[in-house]
Design a protein around this motif. Structure first.
Motif, mmCIF file in Angstrom:
data_model
loop_
_atom_site.group_PDB
_atom_site.id
_atom_site.type_symbol
_atom_site.label_atom_id
_atom_site.label_comp_id
_atom_site.label_asym_id
_atom_site.label_seq_id
_atom_site.Cartn_x
_atom_site.Cartn_y
_atom_site.Cartn_z
ATOM 1 N N VAL A 150 0.844 -1.285 -0.107
ATOM 2 C CA VAL A 150 0.050 0.024 0.147
ATOM 3 C C VAL A 150 0.848 1.451 -0.173
ATOM 4 C CG1 VAL A 150 -1.690 1.372 1.221
ATOM 5 C CG2 VAL A 150 -2.138 -0.994 1.068
ATOM 6 N N LEU A 151 1.799 1.356 0.799
ATOM 7 C CA LEU A 151 2.682 2.568 1.174
ATOM 8 C C LEU A 151 3.584 2.660 -0.287
ATOM 9 C CD1 LEU A 151 4.196 2.192 4.635
ATOM 10 C CD2 LEU A 151 2.399 3.811 3.755
ATOM 11 N N LYS A 152 3.999 1.579 -0.848
ATOM 12 C CA LYS A 152 4.632 1.687 -1.914
ATOM 13 C C LYS A 152 3.777 2.090 -3.326
ATOM 14 C CE LYS A 152 7.658 -1.550 -5.130
ATOM 15 N NZ LYS A 152 7.952 -2.887 -5.282
ATOM 16 N N GLN A 153 2.840 1.619 -3.545
ATOM 17 C CA GLN A 153 1.699 2.048 -4.534
ATOM 18 C C GLN A 153 1.250 3.558 -4.420
ATOM 19 O OE1 GLN A 153 0.776 0.456 -7.124
ATOM 20 N NE2 GLN A 153 -0.188 2.279 -7.988
ATOM 21 N N SER A 165 11.797 0.723 -4.607
ATOM 22 C CA SER A 165 12.603 -0.299 -4.434
ATOM 23 C C SER A 165 13.988 -0.126 -4.317
ATOM 24 C CB SER A 165 12.091 -1.345 -5.462
ATOM 25 O OG SER A 165 12.654 -1.255 -6.797
ATOM 26 N N GLY A 166 14.922 -1.010 -4.008
ATOM 27 C CA GLY A 166 16.116 -1.018 -4.118
ATOM 28 C C GLY A 166 16.799 -0.624 -2.944
ATOM 29 N N VAL A 275 12.405 -9.981 6.310
ATOM 30 C CA VAL A 275 12.651 -10.837 5.240
ATOM 31 C C VAL A 275 11.469 -10.532 4.316
ATOM 32 C CG1 VAL A 275 12.009 -13.176 4.553
ATOM 33 C CG2 VAL A 275 13.322 -12.621 6.601
ATOM 34 N N LEU A 276 10.182 -10.005 4.777
ATOM 35 C CA LEU A 276 8.964 -9.829 4.047
ATOM 36 C C LEU A 276 9.234 -8.415 3.492
ATOM 37 C CD1 LEU A 276 6.229 -11.193 6.184
ATOM 38 C CD2 LEU A 276 6.901 -12.086 3.856
ATOM 39 N N THR A 277 9.688 -7.569 4.289
ATOM 40 C CA THR A 277 9.728 -6.204 3.718
ATOM 41 C C THR A 277 10.929 -6.125 2.744
ATOM 42 O OG1 THR A 277 9.383 -5.336 6.239
ATOM 43 C CG2 THR A 277 10.419 -3.924 4.690
ATOM 44 N N GLU A 278 12.071 -6.798 2.759
ATOM 45 C CA GLU A 278 12.877 -6.641 1.761
ATOM 46 C C GLU A 278 12.540 -7.222 0.195
ATOM 47 O OE1 GLU A 278 17.040 -7.285 4.649
ATOM 48 O OE2 GLU A 278 16.079 -9.017 3.466
ATOM 49 N N LYS A 279 11.489 -8.268 0.524
ATOM 50 C CA LYS A 279 10.842 -8.907 -0.591
ATOM 51 C C LYS A 279 10.077 -7.849 -1.380
ATOM 52 C CE LYS A 279 10.680 -12.824 -2.937
ATOM 53 N NZ LYS A 279 11.856 -13.275 -3.682
ATOM 54 N N VAL A 280 9.163 -7.310 -0.610
ATOM 55 C CA VAL A 280 8.173 -6.142 -1.092
ATOM 56 C C VAL A 280 9.015 -4.981 -1.726
ATOM 57 C CG1 VAL A 280 6.671 -4.393 -0.650
ATOM 58 C CG2 VAL A 280 6.451 -6.753 0.520
ATOM 59 N N PHE A 281 10.044 -4.492 -1.277
ATOM 60 C CA PHE A 281 10.710 -3.530 -1.876
ATOM 61 C C PHE A 281 12.015 -3.905 -2.732
ATOM 62 C CE2 PHE A 281 8.244 -1.484 1.769
ATOM 63 C CZ PHE A 281 7.665 -0.644 1.114
#
Length: 334
Positions: A150-153, A165-166, A275-281
C-alpha cells in the motif's frame, strides 16, 4: 556485573550448539534435497546420487554434522550450494542492508512508541488515548507485506515521493566502505549518495516499524498507568515535588523496565519481518538469502543464517538485561 555478563556470554555456546543440532537434523528431514533442486527437470536417480556424493550428503547425518561442526569452529560455514561462494562472504554482503533496515525500524518504533504510550496514559480515557488504542490495534492487525504494498503504491508510484525499491538509485556512483549505504555516504562525504539511500530506506523502515511501534505503545501505556497508581508516586505528589520530576524520575523511569523487555523481544522479531519487507521493496539482504536457500535447499546458507539470527537474539537480550541495571539501580545490587 562482570560475572553476570561473562555467565550470560558462556550460555551462548550451549544454546547455539543445541540449535545447530536441531537445525541440522530438521533441514535434512525435509522432503526432497539440494541435489534435486539444483538439477531441476534433468534430475535422475543416478545424477542425484552422484551429486549427493560430491556434496558429502551420502554420509550418515551424525558424520555430516561432525564435519560441519569442525569447520564451523574455525569460521568456515561451508559454501553455498547455489552460488558456490563461501556462506560467510554472502552474509557479509547481505547483512549490512538488513541491519540498517532493522535498526532504522527499531529506532523509529522506540522514538515514537514510548512518548505516544506515555501521553496516552497521561490522558487516559480521552480522545488521544482512544485514538492511540485504535491506531495500535490497526498497526498490529495489518500484515507487513500488505502495508508495504500500500505504501509503495501510494507514496512511491502514485505520488512519487520516495523510490519504490532497491538500496540506491542505479545512477548513483557510491563508494562502499562499511556496506551500510547511508553511513558510507557520510563517511566518504558523498552526501548525495547518503541522501538517496536514506530515501530508499524510509518506506521499508516505516513498514517494518509498524508492529513493534504498536506493541511498544500499548506496553508503555499499560506500564505507565500501573506506575501512576503506585504508592510512591502518590507520596511524591503529596510531598509537593515538581510535576516534571515526578513524571521523569518516578513514573517514566520505573515504567521502562517492561518496555525494555518488549523492545528486546521485538528486536528479534524484526529480523523475521525484514524478510518480507525486503521482498516487497526488492532490497537485497538476509531475506533474499533465506528465500533462495529455502527454494534451492541450500543447507549451508540456511544453517548460517538461522544461527546468526539466534546469536543476534541472544546478544540483544543480554543488552536488555544490562539495561535493567541502568534503569533501576536495585537490579545492580542484586
Amino acid at each position: 556485573m562482570l560475572r553476570f555478563v561473562a555467565r550470560r556470554l558462556l550460555q551462548v555456546v550451549p544454546t547455539l550448539l543445541i540449535l545447530s543440532v536441531l537445525l541440522f537434523a530438521w533441514l535434512r528431514s525435509l522432503p526432497g534435497g539440494p541435489a534435486g533442486a539444483l538439477l531441476g527437470d534433468k534430475a535422475t536417480p543416478e545424477s542425484i546420487a552422484a551429486l549427493n556424493k560430491t556434496l558429502g550428503l551420502d554420509q550418515p547425518i551424525p558424520i555430516q554434522y561432525l564435519h560441519y561442526l569442525g569447520r564451523a569452529l574455525t569460521g568456515d560455514f561451508g559454501a553455498s550450494l547455489v552460488t558456490g561462494d563461501p556462506v560467510i562472504t554472502e552474509l557479509g554482503r547481505a547483512l549490512p542492508g538488513t541491519i540498517e533496515l532493522s535498526l532504522s525500524a527499531l529506532l523509529l518504533a522506540v522514538a515514537l512508541g514510548i512518548p505516544l504510550g506515555y501521553l496516552a496514559a497521561r490522558h487516559r480515557g480521552g480522545v488521544w488515548d482512544n485514538l492511540t488504542i485504535v491506531g495500535t490495534l490497526v498497526g498490529v492487525a495489518v500484515p507487513v507485506f500488505f502495508l508495504g504494498y500500500v505504501l509503495k503504491q501510494f507514496l512511491a508510484v502514485d505520488l512519487g515521493l520516495f523510490p519504490p525499491s532497491g538500496l540506491q538509485s542505479t545512477g548513483i556512483d557510491a563508494t562502499s566502505v562499511t556496506g551500510f549505504p547511508t553511513l558510507d555516504g557520510l563517511l566518504t562525504r558523498e552526501f548525495d549518495a547518503s541522501w538517496d539511500s536514506l530515501l530508499h530506506l524510509v518506506l521499508p523502515a516505516v513498514t517494518l516499524a509498524t508492529i513493534p511501534l504498536a506493541v511498544i505503545v500499548r506496553i508503555t501505556r499499560a506500564s505507565v498507568l500501573d506506575v501512576l497508581e503506585s504508592d510512591f508516586v502518590r507520596t511524591a505528589n503529596a510531598k509537593g515535588l515538581a510535576p516534571g520530576t515526578v513524571r521523569g524520575r518516578h513514573v517514566l523511569r520505573n515504567a521502562l523496565l517492561p518496555v525494555s523487555t518488549t523492545i528486546g523481544l521485538q528486536t528479534g522479531l524484526l529480523l523475521a519481518g525484514a524478510v518480507l519487507t525486503e521482498k516487497v521493496f526488492n532490497r537485497p539482504g538476509i531475506g533474499t538469502l533465506i528465500a533462495e536457500g529455502i527454494e534451492r535447499r541450500d543447507y549451508p546458507r540456511l544453517q548460517a543464517v538461522v544461527l546468526l539470527g539466534a546469536l543476534i537474539y541472544v546478544l540483544v537480550n543480554l543488552l536488555v538485561d544490562l539495561s535493567y541495571a541502568v534503569i533501576d539501580p536495585r537490579v545492580r545490587l542484586r
